[in-house]
Write a protein that holds these residues in place. Sequence first.
Motif, PDB file in Angstrom:
ATOM      1  N   UNK A  89      -2.948   8.092  -1.219  1.00  0.00           N
ATOM      2  CA  UNK A  89      -2.164   7.764  -0.025  1.00  0.00           C
ATOM      3  C   UNK A  89      -2.779   8.417   1.202  1.00  0.00           C
ATOM      4  N   UNK A  90      -3.036   7.631   2.237  1.00  0.00           N
ATOM      5  CA  UNK A  90      -3.594   8.117   3.497  1.00  0.00           C
ATOM      6  C   UNK A  90      -2.472   8.748   4.314  1.00  0.00           C
ATOM      7  N   UNK A  91      -2.615  10.042   4.617  1.00  0.00           N
ATOM      8  CA  UNK A  91      -1.590  10.784   5.348  1.00  0.00           C
ATOM      9  C   UNK A  91      -1.944  10.968   6.819  1.00  0.00           C
ATOM     10  N   UNK A  92      -3.024  10.371   7.260  1.00  0.00           N
ATOM     11  CA  UNK A  92      -3.400  10.481   8.660  1.00  0.00           C
ATOM     12  C   UNK A  92      -4.029  11.818   8.986  1.00  0.00           C
ATOM     13  N   UNK A  93      -3.967  12.195  10.255  1.00  0.00           N
ATOM     14  CA  UNK A  93      -4.664  13.388  10.727  1.00  0.00           C
ATOM     15  C   UNK A  93      -3.820  14.655  10.670  1.00  0.00           C
ATOM     16  N   UNK A  94      -2.580  14.549  10.199  1.00  0.00           N
ATOM     17  CA  UNK A  94      -1.744  15.746  10.064  1.00  0.00           C
ATOM     18  C   UNK A  94      -0.893  15.662   8.806  1.00  0.00           C
ATOM     19  N   UNK A  95      -0.872  16.770   8.057  1.00  0.00           N
ATOM     20  CA  UNK A  95       0.003  16.909   6.907  1.00  0.00           C
ATOM     21  C   UNK A  95       1.174  17.782   7.318  1.00  0.00           C
ATOM     22  N   UNK A  96       2.374  17.197   7.377  1.00  0.00           N
ATOM     23  CA  UNK A  96       3.552  17.988   7.716  1.00  0.00           C
ATOM     24  C   UNK A  96       4.339  18.313   6.452  1.00  0.00           C
TER      25      UNK A  96
END
Length: 257
Positions: A89-96
């Motif tokens: 799964x692509x989580x983008x540029x930030x993992x919150x």
Amino acid sequence: MVSRDDGATWRTSAELTGNPFAIGSTDRADNMNEVYIGQLRQEPDGRVRIVYTLAGGGPEGHLHDRYHRNVYYTWFDPRTLHFSSAGGRDLGTQVDDADQERYLKVAETPLALPGAVKSPDYVQLVGTALGRPFVLWFGGDEAGGPLHDNLSWWNGVRWQTEEVARGLRVREMEPLSPTTWRVYATEDGKPNVTTYRVVPGRTWTAEAVIPTAKPVQRVELVGHFRDPVRVLLSGASSARDVAVADGDISVAGIARR
């Protein structure tokens, strides 16, 4: 921090993505908002495997590194600055926090100090076997007994965890083949480094013992090593004060014939 000119200049993730941080949280109810990355490992294709735990004050409020909790895994693509889960799964540029709790959690551990030690430990190891990630991590025993050593692997659908040893501190590991890894471990207060094999990210077997004169605190794999210098062994100091540096420094590898 990212450099695209061989280190001459650097830009932060906030400047590049607009996000205030790359991995983490600020408002967890358990006050575990610190991220301790146990290990980063770059693959030949450039992606970076990451295993980490959380730290913070827990029930005592906003305190630094009072407790540790849980184990998480993600991989990072330096070209796109995107993070992804083991399942792709692509989580983008930030993992919150929502991302890590839903997609990245390898193992959930109690918010406690078992045996009066922080658990999981600061050191976790990450690798892959046949394209699937696995991690090694250890923590304290509630009854004050020996450390518990755990192997977690991604089975293609979810993470599975098995206790593979007790009393060891896993320090470092190296790939021997696409399916086999060598793990370097120590026992508190005892000399020598013991090695084990993990095949293929699932089974754990004893291998050999590297004799040392004193207890070892750190094992660092030498990048692009040339035997007989394969790992750097740093001896445990007799005190926490950095002015007391009485630990031995030695190297180990496979002897040439």
